[in-house]
Design an enzyme around this catalytic site. Structure first.
Site, PDB file in Angstrom:
ATOM      1  N   HIS A  70      30.436  44.366   5.891  1.00 31.42           N
ATOM      2  CA  HIS A  70      28.969  44.334   5.963  1.00 31.42           C
ATOM      3  C   HIS A  70      28.443  45.476   5.106  1.00 31.42           C
ATOM      4  O   HIS A  70      29.059  46.528   4.991  1.00 31.42           O
ATOM      5  CB  HIS A  70      28.439  44.364   7.400  1.00 31.42           C
ATOM      6  CG  HIS A  70      28.607  45.658   8.156  1.00 31.42           C
ATOM      7  ND1 HIS A  70      27.729  46.705   8.033  1.00 31.42           N
ATOM      8  CD2 HIS A  70      29.525  46.060   9.054  1.00 31.42           C
ATOM      9  CE1 HIS A  70      28.107  47.699   8.834  1.00 31.42           C
ATOM     10  NE2 HIS A  70      29.209  47.344   9.466  1.00 31.42           N
ATOM     11  N   ASP A 182      30.856  53.680   7.619  1.00 33.44           N
ATOM     12  CA  ASP A 182      30.594  52.424   8.339  1.00 33.44           C
ATOM     13  C   ASP A 182      29.369  51.794   7.662  1.00 33.44           C
ATOM     14  O   ASP A 182      28.266  52.207   7.924  1.00 33.44           O
ATOM     15  CB  ASP A 182      30.316  52.724   9.813  1.00 33.44           C
ATOM     16  CG  ASP A 182      29.773  51.527  10.565  1.00 33.44           C
ATOM     17  OD1 ASP A 182      29.888  50.397  10.068  1.00 33.44           O
ATOM     18  OD2 ASP A 182      29.207  51.725  11.668  1.00 33.44           O
ATOM     19  N   GLU A 214      24.546  43.658   9.980  1.00 37.39           N
ATOM     20  CA  GLU A 214      25.530  43.792  11.066  1.00 37.39           C
ATOM     21  C   GLU A 214      25.041  44.775  12.114  1.00 37.39           C
ATOM     22  O   GLU A 214      25.214  44.577  13.306  1.00 37.39           O
ATOM     23  CB  GLU A 214      26.878  44.251  10.487  1.00 37.39           C
ATOM     24  CG  GLU A 214      28.037  44.177  11.477  1.00 37.39           C
ATOM     25  CD  GLU A 214      28.289  45.448  12.268  1.00 37.39           C
ATOM     26  OE1 GLU A 214      29.165  45.426  13.151  1.00 37.39           O
ATOM     27  OE2 GLU A 214      27.615  46.471  12.030  1.00 37.39           O
ATOM     28  N   GLU A 215      24.422  45.859  11.636  1.00 44.26           N
ATOM     29  CA  GLU A 215      24.079  46.966  12.539  1.00 44.26           C
ATOM     30  C   GLU A 215      22.963  46.631  13.523  1.00 44.26           C
ATOM     31  O   GLU A 215      22.736  47.356  14.467  1.00 44.26           O
ATOM     32  CB  GLU A 215      23.694  48.220  11.728  1.00 44.26           C
ATOM     33  CG  GLU A 215      24.823  48.795  10.896  1.00 44.26           C
ATOM     34  CD  GLU A 215      25.968  49.387  11.711  1.00 44.26           C
ATOM     35  OE1 GLU A 215      25.894  49.357  12.950  1.00 44.26           O
ATOM     36  OE2 GLU A 215      26.937  49.849  11.101  1.00 44.26           O
ATOM     37  N   ASP A 237      35.984  46.679   8.684  1.00 38.32           N
ATOM     38  CA  ASP A 237      34.888  47.484   9.223  1.00 38.32           C
ATOM     39  C   ASP A 237      35.433  48.818   9.730  1.00 38.32           C
ATOM     40  O   ASP A 237      36.620  48.966   9.999  1.00 38.32           O
ATOM     41  CB  ASP A 237      34.180  46.718  10.352  1.00 38.32           C
ATOM     42  CG  ASP A 237      32.734  47.168  10.563  1.00 38.32           C
ATOM     43  OD1 ASP A 237      32.346  48.232  10.030  1.00 38.32           O
ATOM     44  OD2 ASP A 237      31.992  46.462  11.267  1.00 38.32           O
ATOM     45  N   HIS A 322      27.338  56.440  12.740  1.00 37.32           N
ATOM     46  CA  HIS A 322      25.964  56.199  13.207  1.00 37.32           C
ATOM     47  C   HIS A 322      25.188  57.508  13.322  1.00 37.32           C
ATOM     48  O   HIS A 322      24.306  57.652  14.171  1.00 37.32           O
ATOM     49  CB  HIS A 322      25.936  55.426  14.533  1.00 37.32           C
ATOM     50  CG  HIS A 322      26.360  53.993  14.366  1.00 37.32           C
ATOM     51  ND1 HIS A 322      25.908  52.977  15.192  1.00 37.32           N
ATOM     52  CD2 HIS A 322      27.169  53.402  13.478  1.00 37.32           C
ATOM     53  CE1 HIS A 322      26.443  51.834  14.806  1.00 37.32           C
ATOM     54  NE2 HIS A 322      27.224  52.064  13.765  1.00 37.32           N
TER      55      HIS A 322
END
Ligand SMILES: [Zn+2]
Length: 358
Positions: A70, A182, A214-215, A237, A322
């Site tokens: 992604h 990520d 995706e997130e 991923d 994140h």
């Protein structure tokens, strides 16, 4: 065929520094399409924004194998520009609330210009001690403007997106800090898989590309799976590591190798697929570790699409994902790339049949 390590590191720098909040992935997509172009016969696109490069086989009625990354990263979307020239925003993707004050973030305007700011915070001197962690909607980005008119004059508008402003930094021989590992990890491994397979003729059509959004809840994956209708899928991923005080159960350890992701909140790895990967990893002496996560990947959507698609995640872990910086170990990347390369190259009709129905 091998890839020079400096080439890989310079790709990591380019990819991780690109601005690609969920739904706003064009910069990442443009880079990947031009980088993959020499290694594929054509590209296919779905209507959500995902794209796949196709490396055609020479056989009639070939099976289809998908390698899905992604392109998006966690970020924010501007919701308000105050009279004082401060910018408020809402989150795009899952972020902790207590890590943003004082950090540098960058806006992407509609003219694709990047504008850096600092997230406002109350200096220690003026704190009462009872402030606590602010909610995302109470955070403000300060881009150095005195009022709303000057913010707007710089091209910033409600609806524009924000991501961390973090340059790639090499911390030690093998460890790096960056934003968005990520999942620019997945973008990189797909590109380098194609490069490694450049001179190989495969028994199947290989689709390598990346999904959007995706997130914000695996939203781009199904459109990709339904367009390609793959016989087998690999999701690539990056997952969180929780090893700062030593490895906790199966939650990932930096330098521990690629992840054999046997269970997460969205998918179980089929035993036949698990054994296929373990056999290759053991045979090739590829460093690997079991991994379990409460979260999920695009595999959660892909494996349920159509009549069911055997899917495995070839992943790495990184600390602090994140947030503004993740820390990762490049040896884990090389282990993952080796496993993905072998697991792809060894597929033929019989092996695919086994993965599908056993
Ligand atoms: Zn993520």
């Amino acid at each position: 065929m091998n890839i020079d390590q400096q080439t890989t590191i310079s790709r990591i720098k380019t990819l991780t520094e690109l601005h690609g909040a969920p739904g706003f992935e064009d910069n990442v997509k443009d880079y990947l399409i031009s980088a993959m172009e020499p290694y594929v016969d054509e590209f296919v696109y779905n209507r959500m924004g995902g794209f796949y490069g196709v490396k055609r086989s020479k056989v009639a009625n070939p099976k289809r194998v998908m390698v899905a990354a992604h392109m998006d990263e966690i970020g924010f979307m501007i919701t308000n520009i105050s009279k004082q020239g401060m910018i408020q925003f809402t989150n795009l993707g899952g972020v902790a609330t207590d890590i943003w004050q004082g950090q540098r973030l960058k806006i992407k305007t509609r003219n694709n210009e990047e504008i850096t700011g600092v997230v406002a915070n109350i200096p220690k001197h003026f704190r009462t001690g009872s402030e606590g962690a602010p909610k995302i909607e109470d955070l403000m980005l300060d881009i150095g403007c005195e009022d709303d008119a000057s913010v707007i004059a710089r091209g910033v508008q409600i609806g524009d997106t924000i991501v961390p402003d973090t340059p790639l930094t090499q911390l030690s021989d093998y460890r790096f800090a960056s934003k968005a590992w990520d999942n620019r990890y997945g973008c990189l491994i797909g590109l380098e898989l194609l490069e490694l397979l450049k001179d190989e003729t495969l028994d199947f059509d290989l689709y390598v590309g990346a999904n959007v959004q995706e997130e914000v809840g695996l939203r781009g994956a199904r459109a990709a799976a339904e367009l390609i209708d793959p016989d087998v899928a690999f999701v690539v991923d990056c997952s969180p590591a929780n090893d700062m005080k030593g490895k906790q159960n199966l939650s990932g350890e930096l330098g521990g190798g690629t992840l054999i992701r046997i269970k997460d909140g969205t998918m179980l790895l089929k035993p036949s697929f698990r054994d296929y990967l373990l056999e290759i990893a053991n045979d090739q002496k590829i460093n690997h570790q079991y991994y379990i996560s409460p979260g999920g990947t695009d595999g959660g959507e892909i494996h349920k699409a159509r009549i069911g698609i055997p899917t495995a995640v070839i992943g790495v872990c990184a600390r602090y994902i994140h947030s503004t910086d993740s820390v990762f170990d490049i040896r884990d990347y090389f282990a993952a790339r080796h496993l993905l390369y072998e697991a792809t190259k060894r597929l033929d009709d019989d092996q695919i049949q086994t993965l599908q129905y056993k």
